[in-house]
Design an enzyme around this catalytic site. Sequence first.
Site, PDB file in Angstrom:
ATOM      1  N   LEU A   1     -67.447  76.752  58.167  1.00  0.00           N
ATOM      2  CA  LEU A   1     -68.652  77.085  58.928  1.00  0.00           C
ATOM      3  C   LEU A   1     -69.180  75.872  59.683  1.00  0.00           C
ATOM      4  O   LEU A   1     -69.633  75.989  60.826  1.00  0.00           O
ATOM      5  CB  LEU A   1     -69.729  77.623  57.992  1.00  0.00           C
ATOM      6  CG  LEU A   1     -69.614  79.095  57.597  1.00  0.00           C
ATOM      7  CD1 LEU A   1     -70.630  79.432  56.516  1.00  0.00           C
ATOM      8  CD2 LEU A   1     -69.808  79.993  58.800  1.00  0.00           C
TER       9      LEU A   1
ATOM     10  N   GLY B   1     -55.482  97.101  52.586  1.00  0.00           N
ATOM     11  CA  GLY B   1     -55.071  96.605  51.278  1.00  0.00           C
ATOM     12  C   GLY B   1     -53.609  96.927  51.046  1.00  0.00           C
ATOM     13  O   GLY B   1     -52.951  97.565  51.883  1.00  0.00           O
TER      14      GLY B   1
ATOM     15  N   CYS C   1     -56.560 100.557  58.612  1.00  0.00           N
ATOM     16  CA  CYS C   1     -55.201 100.290  58.144  1.00  0.00           C
ATOM     17  C   CYS C   1     -54.873 101.197  56.951  1.00  0.00           C
ATOM     18  O   CYS C   1     -54.646 102.391  57.127  1.00  0.00           O
ATOM     19  CB  CYS C   1     -55.044  98.812  57.813  1.00  0.00           C
ATOM     20  SG  CYS C   1     -53.314  98.272  57.680  1.00  0.00           S
TER      21      CYS C   1
ATOM     22  N   GLY D   1     -68.606  74.763  52.681  1.00  0.00           N
ATOM     23  CA  GLY D   1     -68.741  75.346  54.014  1.00  0.00           C
ATOM     24  C   GLY D   1     -68.178  74.491  55.126  1.00  0.00           C
ATOM     25  O   GLY D   1     -68.763  74.423  56.213  1.00  0.00           O
ATOM     26  N   LYS D   2     -67.028  73.835  54.880  1.00  0.00           N
ATOM     27  CA  LYS D   2     -66.410  73.034  55.950  1.00  0.00           C
ATOM     28  C   LYS D   2     -66.027  73.909  57.135  1.00  0.00           C
ATOM     29  O   LYS D   2     -66.135  73.498  58.287  1.00  0.00           O
ATOM     30  CB  LYS D   2     -65.155  72.317  55.431  1.00  0.00           C
ATOM     31  CG  LYS D   2     -65.400  71.277  54.371  1.00  0.00           C
ATOM     32  CD  LYS D   2     -64.139  70.465  54.078  1.00  0.00           C
ATOM     33  CE  LYS D   2     -62.940  71.323  53.697  1.00  0.00           C
ATOM     34  NZ  LYS D   2     -63.149  72.120  52.457  1.00  0.00           N
TER      35      LYS D   2
ATOM     36  N   SER E   1     -65.625  72.237  46.143  1.00  0.00           N
ATOM     37  CA  SER E   1     -65.148  73.163  47.163  1.00  0.00           C
ATOM     38  C   SER E   1     -66.251  74.159  47.525  1.00  0.00           C
ATOM     39  O   SER E   1     -67.303  74.206  46.887  1.00  0.00           O
ATOM     40  CB  SER E   1     -63.916  73.918  46.659  1.00  0.00           C
ATOM     41  OG  SER E   1     -64.219  74.647  45.484  1.00  0.00           O
TER      42      SER E   1
ATOM     43  N   LYS F   1     -80.484  64.224  44.314  1.00  0.00           N
ATOM     44  CA  LYS F   1     -79.597  63.183  43.817  1.00  0.00           C
ATOM     45  C   LYS F   1     -78.508  62.858  44.844  1.00  0.00           C
ATOM     46  O   LYS F   1     -77.783  63.743  45.297  1.00  0.00           O
ATOM     47  CB  LYS F   1     -78.952  63.630  42.505  1.00  0.00           C
ATOM     48  CG  LYS F   1     -79.941  63.713  41.332  1.00  0.00           C
ATOM     49  CD  LYS F   1     -80.549  62.346  41.029  1.00  0.00           C
ATOM     50  CE  LYS F   1     -81.487  62.403  39.825  1.00  0.00           C
ATOM     51  NZ  LYS F   1     -82.083  61.077  39.535  1.00  0.00           N
TER      52      LYS F   1
ATOM     53  N   ASP G   1     -79.275  74.845  53.427  1.00  0.00           N
ATOM     54  CA  ASP G   1     -78.927  76.236  53.145  1.00  0.00           C
ATOM     55  C   ASP G   1     -79.725  77.162  54.065  1.00  0.00           C
ATOM     56  O   ASP G   1     -80.909  76.909  54.353  1.00  0.00           O
ATOM     57  CB  ASP G   1     -79.261  76.593  51.698  1.00  0.00           C
ATOM     58  CG  ASP G   1     -78.434  75.797  50.698  1.00  0.00           C
ATOM     59  OD1 ASP G   1     -77.458  75.157  51.111  1.00  0.00           O
ATOM     60  OD2 ASP G   1     -78.771  75.834  49.489  1.00  0.00           O
TER      61      ASP G   1
ATOM     62  N   HIS H   1     -56.629  96.363  62.752  1.00  0.00           N
ATOM     63  CA  HIS H   1     -57.783  95.711  62.111  1.00  0.00           C
ATOM     64  C   HIS H   1     -58.795  95.287  63.186  1.00  0.00           C
ATOM     65  O   HIS H   1     -58.771  94.146  63.663  1.00  0.00           O
ATOM     66  CB  HIS H   1     -57.331  94.494  61.319  1.00  0.00           C
ATOM     67  CG  HIS H   1     -56.622  94.815  60.047  1.00  0.00           C
ATOM     68  ND1 HIS H   1     -57.275  94.942  58.846  1.00  0.00           N
ATOM     69  CD2 HIS H   1     -55.308  95.055  59.796  1.00  0.00           C
ATOM     70  CE1 HIS H   1     -56.399  95.228  57.899  1.00  0.00           C
ATOM     71  NE2 HIS H   1     -55.200  95.315  58.446  1.00  0.00           N
TER      72      HIS H   1
ATOM     73  N   GLU I   1     -61.802  94.484  62.904  1.00  0.00           N
ATOM     74  CA  GLU I   1     -62.758  93.457  62.461  1.00  0.00           C
ATOM     75  C   GLU I   1     -62.380  92.067  62.949  1.00  0.00           C
ATOM     76  O   GLU I   1     -63.237  91.183  63.082  1.00  0.00           O
ATOM     77  CB  GLU I   1     -62.887  93.463  60.926  1.00  0.00           C
ATOM     78  CG  GLU I   1     -61.651  93.035  60.167  1.00  0.00           C
ATOM     79  CD  GLU I   1     -60.715  94.174  59.796  1.00  0.00           C
ATOM     80  OE1 GLU I   1     -59.991  94.046  58.789  1.00  0.00           O
ATOM     81  OE2 GLU I   1     -60.706  95.176  60.525  1.00  0.00           O
TER      82      GLU I   1
END
Length: 547
Positions: free
Chosen positions: A22, A355, A382, A19-20, A16, A189, A242, A519, A521
């Site tokens: 992204l 939060g 928030c 980065g699927k 896991s 590999k 990367d 929010h 963001e």
Amino acid sequence: MGDTTKYIFVTGGVLSSLGKGLASAAIGLLLESRGLSVTIQKLDPYINVDPGTMNPFQHGEVFVTDDGAETDLDLGHYERFTTAKLGKNNNFTTGKIYHSVITKERRGEYLGGTVQVIPHITDEIKKCITLVSDDADVVIVEIGGTIGDIESLPFLEAIRQFKADVGKNNVIYIHLTLVPYIGTAGELKTKPTQHSVKELRSIGIQPDILLCRTDRYLSPEIKAKIALFCNIDKDSVFTAKDVDCIYEVPLVYNSEGLGDKILQKLNIWARAPRLEDWREMVEKLKHPRYAVTIAIVGKYVDLTESYKSLNEALSHGGISNDTKVNLMFVDSGTLNYDNIKEKLETADGILVPGGFGSRGVEGKILAVQYARENKIPFFGICLGMHMAVIEFARNIAGMEDAHGSEFDDHTPYPVIYLMKEWYDEQTKQMEKRDTSSDKGGTMRLGAYPCRLVPDTIAMTAYREENISERHRHRYEFNNEYKERLEKAGLIISGTSPDGQLVEIVELKDHPWFLGCQFHPEFKSRPANPHPLFREFVKASLKKSRQV
């Protein structure tokens, strides 16, 4: 579904966090750069109906769409990389799929038949995919989890069938896998990739394209080896190298020729990619002139994915100010009067994010006080706005024991309280709740309008009177204390159009101090930074250059 709609299914193998999300977002950007319209959907194998009640330590942040859907954080990547407008139909979970099928069974829609994974669950999954099919030229569907997981098998079976349903020329499968470099052997590999593709082929899916996550570019020889053992063309094996900055991913894919191969596989004719603006943005992000340090004072700081959109929005604010934003995460549970200066004195700006729950609340209130008294730019989002209101009530307005009813049922001054009735902008009807209501899906969720007051920090940032922002909360500013707080100097610079809901508070005689109920963001983009983050970083930069 549209007659010419094309589908790209993105799966992941080996492990896991490759980065699927992204990868899916980057593919969407590459296709949009060629003039195609895209939408992106995430299918998650967990049994929760949505991630709204999940602990951020387990799942990361919950991303909220305009229509009020609580979704996987990958939808944040999709919106930041593309212009797609996402909603509730762009994220489905096992829980949501099974809930729909069981509801239909209880209504008798299956005519007394035996309800099974095949065909009923798989048919429901395929139906969910088609819900977004009319929205774009290309639908990108990311399958959550890792190949080999039991939970994702129904989704994989559904997308295997889907190719036969819509035609083989309209579907491709892209598999993201890992090619690790083993330092002791001095070799890359390929065996993990071989086994991952073998697992995928065993359930009937032959990948058309392989994205190989690695720390270096793959040689033609390595690509040829992978192609041979995975039954795939050599020119369909791509390096997913990367990168230092996530916004470089589409540029790496483009340099490898991924966009051309996708168009070829789907038989699509489109223009050459136009990535000049994106490339310029990445250069600005990687080579800024200035730097600031922003302290994020929260309770989920041990897993920064909990604040994914927040972190990205701060970096976007940095882009617009030619500034690198260094993030300093501070666990609010560790703050006290003895160490507050030591913990925060190097910060050019202080941000208290959203939060839930009482843990670390007093530390956050202390951080607000430190920012207010030391004239450090402050941004409360928030819960962060709630903390600012409580701190002001206690230390400026003379309400010594003021608190929020979420944290103290017996406070004599509940300046933040549980709003039990409000008009829902999504359903267009009055909603009611109380302390016994279900936790999931009962908050004020999605986009709500806000009217700004002239000559305020908020108006200076937005430059328009009427705005719309996304919400996710149960508790609100208590209007019973509005007049008293305003008389003490609190500025309410944004409210709902009817004036009943306080959306933004500010302080005068401070370089930059703002708290918002929503929010922001969730709406920030690298190419279009959110106004509040842009101005917060600007104020923090000004503070840093005064030292």
